[in-house]
Scaffold this motif. Sequence first.
Motif, PDB file in Angstrom:
ATOM      1  N   ILE A  51       1.008  -1.208   0.108  1.00  0.00           N
ATOM      2  CA  ILE A  51       0.055  -0.022  -0.045  1.00  0.00           C
ATOM      3  C   ILE A  51       0.915   1.238   0.048  1.00  0.00           C
ATOM      4  CG2 ILE A  51      -1.748   1.431   1.112  1.00  0.00           C
ATOM      5  CD1 ILE A  51      -2.510  -1.510   2.687  1.00  0.00           C
ATOM      6  N   GLY A  52       0.849   1.991  -1.044  1.00  0.00           N
ATOM      7  CA  GLY A  52       1.785   3.020  -1.330  1.00  0.00           C
ATOM      8  C   GLY A  52       0.882   4.337  -1.017  1.00  0.00           C
ATOM      9  N   VAL A  53       1.567   5.168   0.056  1.00  0.00           N
ATOM     10  CA  VAL A  53       0.864   6.481   0.426  1.00  0.00           C
ATOM     11  C   VAL A  53       1.847   7.870  -0.242  1.00  0.00           C
ATOM     12  CG1 VAL A  53       0.593   7.977   2.473  1.00  0.00           C
ATOM     13  CG2 VAL A  53       0.282   5.310   2.811  1.00  0.00           C
ATOM     14  N   ASN A  54       1.029   8.457  -1.172  1.00  0.00           N
ATOM     15  CA  ASN A  54       1.542   9.380  -1.473  1.00  0.00           C
ATOM     16  C   ASN A  54       1.870  10.739  -1.162  1.00  0.00           C
ATOM     17  OD1 ASN A  54       2.293  11.463  -3.607  1.00  0.00           O
ATOM     18  ND2 ASN A  54       1.651  10.264  -5.320  1.00  0.00           N
ATOM     19  N   LEU A  55       3.167  11.199  -0.677  1.00  0.00           N
ATOM     20  CA  LEU A  55       3.276  12.192   0.013  1.00  0.00           C
ATOM     21  C   LEU A  55       2.624  13.611  -0.330  1.00  0.00           C
ATOM     22  CD1 LEU A  55       6.825  11.437   1.514  1.00  0.00           C
ATOM     23  CD2 LEU A  55       4.619  11.124   2.838  1.00  0.00           C
ATOM     24  N   LYS A  56       2.226  13.410  -1.721  1.00  0.00           N
ATOM     25  CA  LYS A  56       1.771  14.761  -2.352  1.00  0.00           C
ATOM     26  C   LYS A  56       0.227  14.796  -1.817  1.00  0.00           C
ATOM     27  CE  LYS A  56       4.061  15.759  -6.653  1.00  0.00           C
ATOM     28  NZ  LYS A  56       3.988  16.103  -7.972  1.00  0.00           N
ATOM     29  N   GLN A  57      -0.234  13.843  -1.442  1.00  0.00           N
ATOM     30  CA  GLN A  57      -1.812  13.738  -1.020  1.00  0.00           C
ATOM     31  C   GLN A  57      -1.861  13.486   0.474  1.00  0.00           C
ATOM     32  OE1 GLN A  57      -2.617  10.357  -3.365  1.00  0.00           O
ATOM     33  NE2 GLN A  57      -4.458  11.615  -4.318  1.00  0.00           N
ATOM     34  N   TYR A  58      -0.856  12.926   1.163  1.00  0.00           N
ATOM     35  CA  TYR A  58      -0.949  12.554   2.583  1.00  0.00           C
ATOM     36  C   TYR A  58       0.261  12.930   3.428  1.00  0.00           C
ATOM     37  CZ  TYR A  58      -5.160   9.937   0.840  1.00  0.00           C
ATOM     38  OH  TYR A  58      -6.338   9.392   0.247  1.00  0.00           O
ATOM     39  N   LYS A  59       0.165  13.512   4.614  1.00  0.00           N
ATOM     40  CA  LYS A  59       1.224  13.684   5.425  1.00  0.00           C
ATOM     41  C   LYS A  59       1.847  12.479   6.145  1.00  0.00           C
ATOM     42  CE  LYS A  59      -1.326  15.852   9.114  1.00  0.00           C
ATOM     43  NZ  LYS A  59      -1.634  17.035   9.788  1.00  0.00           N
ATOM     44  N   ASN A  60       0.975  11.668   6.417  1.00  0.00           N
ATOM     45  CA  ASN A  60       1.101  10.246   7.290  1.00  0.00           C
ATOM     46  C   ASN A  60       0.361   9.164   6.745  1.00  0.00           C
ATOM     47  OD1 ASN A  60      -1.462  10.364   8.579  1.00  0.00           O
ATOM     48  ND2 ASN A  60      -0.458  11.880   9.949  1.00  0.00           N
ATOM     49  N   LYS A  61       0.427   8.010   7.311  1.00  0.00           N
ATOM     50  CA  LYS A  61      -0.150   6.854   6.998  1.00  0.00           C
ATOM     51  C   LYS A  61      -1.474   6.809   7.734  1.00  0.00           C
ATOM     52  CE  LYS A  61       4.458   4.667   6.229  1.00  0.00           C
ATOM     53  NZ  LYS A  61       5.220   3.853   6.723  1.00  0.00           N
ATOM     54  N   GLY A  62      -1.879   7.610   8.408  1.00  0.00           N
ATOM     55  CA  GLY A  62      -3.233   7.690   9.352  1.00  0.00           C
ATOM     56  C   GLY A  62      -4.510   7.079   8.494  1.00  0.00           C
ATOM     57  N   HIS A  63      -4.624   7.689   7.227  1.00  0.00           N
ATOM     58  CA  HIS A  63      -5.758   7.273   6.565  1.00  0.00           C
ATOM     59  C   HIS A  63      -5.765   5.815   6.218  1.00  0.00           C
ATOM     60  CE1 HIS A  63      -2.821   7.598   3.459  1.00  0.00           C
ATOM     61  NE2 HIS A  63      -3.697   6.843   2.448  1.00  0.00           N
ATOM     62  N   ILE A  64      -5.023   4.924   6.385  1.00  0.00           N
ATOM     63  CA  ILE A  64      -5.184   3.623   6.083  1.00  0.00           C
ATOM     64  C   ILE A  64      -5.659   2.801   7.269  1.00  0.00           C
ATOM     65  CG2 ILE A  64      -3.706   1.458   5.534  1.00  0.00           C
ATOM     66  CD1 ILE A  64      -3.532   3.772   3.362  1.00  0.00           C
ATOM     67  N   ASP A  65      -6.569   2.015   6.906  1.00  0.00           N
ATOM     68  CA  ASP A  65      -7.290   1.359   8.049  1.00  0.00           C
ATOM     69  C   ASP A  65      -6.570   0.339   8.638  1.00  0.00           C
ATOM     70  OD1 ASP A  65      -9.205   0.307   9.809  1.00  0.00           O
ATOM     71  OD2 ASP A  65     -10.510  -0.354   8.278  1.00  0.00           O
ATOM     72  N   MET A  66      -6.163   0.265   9.580  1.00  0.00           N
ATOM     73  CA  MET A  66      -5.164  -0.820  10.241  1.00  0.00           C
ATOM     74  C   MET A  66      -5.736  -1.303  11.612  1.00  0.00           C
ATOM     75  SD  MET A  66      -1.551   0.717   9.726  1.00  0.00           S
ATOM     76  CE  MET A  66      -1.027   1.816   8.632  1.00  0.00           C
ATOM     77  N   SER A  67      -7.176  -1.160  11.712  1.00  0.00           N
ATOM     78  CA  SER A  67      -7.811  -1.403  12.913  1.00  0.00           C
ATOM     79  C   SER A  67      -7.764  -2.749  13.317  1.00  0.00           C
ATOM     80  CB  SER A  67      -9.342  -0.743  12.959  1.00  0.00           C
ATOM     81  OG  SER A  67      -9.951  -1.522  11.806  1.00  0.00           O
ATOM     82  N   ASN A  68      -7.706  -3.679  12.735  1.00  0.00           N
ATOM     83  CA  ASN A  68      -7.242  -5.127  12.904  1.00  0.00           C
ATOM     84  C   ASN A  68      -6.011  -5.484  12.881  1.00  0.00           C
ATOM     85  OD1 ASN A  68     -10.342  -5.502  13.601  1.00  0.00           O
ATOM     86  ND2 ASN A  68     -10.791  -5.728  11.288  1.00  0.00           N
ATOM     87  N   GLY A  69      -4.983  -4.816  12.941  1.00  0.00           N
ATOM     88  CA  GLY A  69      -3.754  -4.994  12.689  1.00  0.00           C
ATOM     89  C   GLY A  69      -2.746  -4.440  13.844  1.00  0.00           C
ATOM     90  N   ILE A  70      -1.416  -4.977  13.555  1.00  0.00           N
ATOM     91  CA  ILE A  70      -0.280  -4.627  14.222  1.00  0.00           C
ATOM     92  C   ILE A  70       0.488  -3.572  13.190  1.00  0.00           C
ATOM     93  CG2 ILE A  70       1.883  -5.346  15.170  1.00  0.00           C
ATOM     94  CD1 ILE A  70       0.305  -8.107  15.857  1.00  0.00           C
ATOM     95  N   PHE A  71       0.793  -2.551  13.684  1.00  0.00           N
ATOM     96  CA  PHE A  71       1.598  -1.494  12.815  1.00  0.00           C
ATOM     97  C   PHE A  71       2.787  -1.288  13.287  1.00  0.00           C
ATOM     98  CE2 PHE A  71       1.823   3.105  11.707  1.00  0.00           C
ATOM     99  CZ  PHE A  71       2.348   2.795  10.241  1.00  0.00           C
ATOM    100  N   ILE A  72       3.906  -1.446  12.303  1.00  0.00           N
ATOM    101  CA  ILE A  72       5.253  -1.265  12.862  1.00  0.00           C
ATOM    102  C   ILE A  72       5.872  -0.378  11.923  1.00  0.00           C
ATOM    103  CG2 ILE A  72       7.686  -2.606  13.084  1.00  0.00           C
ATOM    104  CD1 ILE A  72       6.064  -5.369  13.087  1.00  0.00           C
ATOM    105  N   ASP A  73       6.445   0.754  12.668  1.00  0.00           N
ATOM    106  CA  ASP A  73       6.853   2.127  11.858  1.00  0.00           C
ATOM    107  C   ASP A  73       8.086   2.619  12.905  1.00  0.00           C
ATOM    108  OD1 ASP A  73       5.427   3.641   9.224  1.00  0.00           O
ATOM    109  OD2 ASP A  73       7.027   4.519  10.589  1.00  0.00           O
TER     110      ASP A  73
END
Length: 180
Positions: A111-133
Amino acid sequence: MTDGCIVNTIKAICEMYNEDFKYYKNFRHIDWWEINTWNFEECNCAKPSYIDSYFNQPRFFRYITYMDWAKEILDELKETYKISIVSAGYSPNLYGKSIWIKENLPYCDFIGVNLKQYKNKGHIDMSNGIFIDDSYNNLIASNAMINICFGDIYTWNKDWQGIRCKNWHDVNDFLGGLVK
């Protein structure tokens, strides 16, 4: 591929910088472990925009190497977890990442997050996941069940107060010790 977690982006950028600027008057060889600024201020011969351009060059993908044990542990974790790689960048970088992931981690969704459109990855639904960053801003914007800050303490993650895994062995231990 996620920069600074699965692959050592800092090392790749330093190697490119050292190659490009080694004949410049004020050049000093920079090792990747000397970097502690988001925009590579330690690479004093290059402007931040020049460093940023490295991420969009095809040769960037020839320089990247896995973080220690990332590949081996991801290969094991794929047996238990569905792995999605969420990575930010500009269009050329995201295109290169999609190719690199397809060739090197074919079992991962990208899943690519284009920095021209978004400043972070917060718009990606990860509600059922484990996020490592490795980025504080991405972690606090995430809606993941569990957020893990990866790697050493840098200026861009020093304020993180949650779970921290310094390396892939820590990740594996946290996730249940799947790799012995």
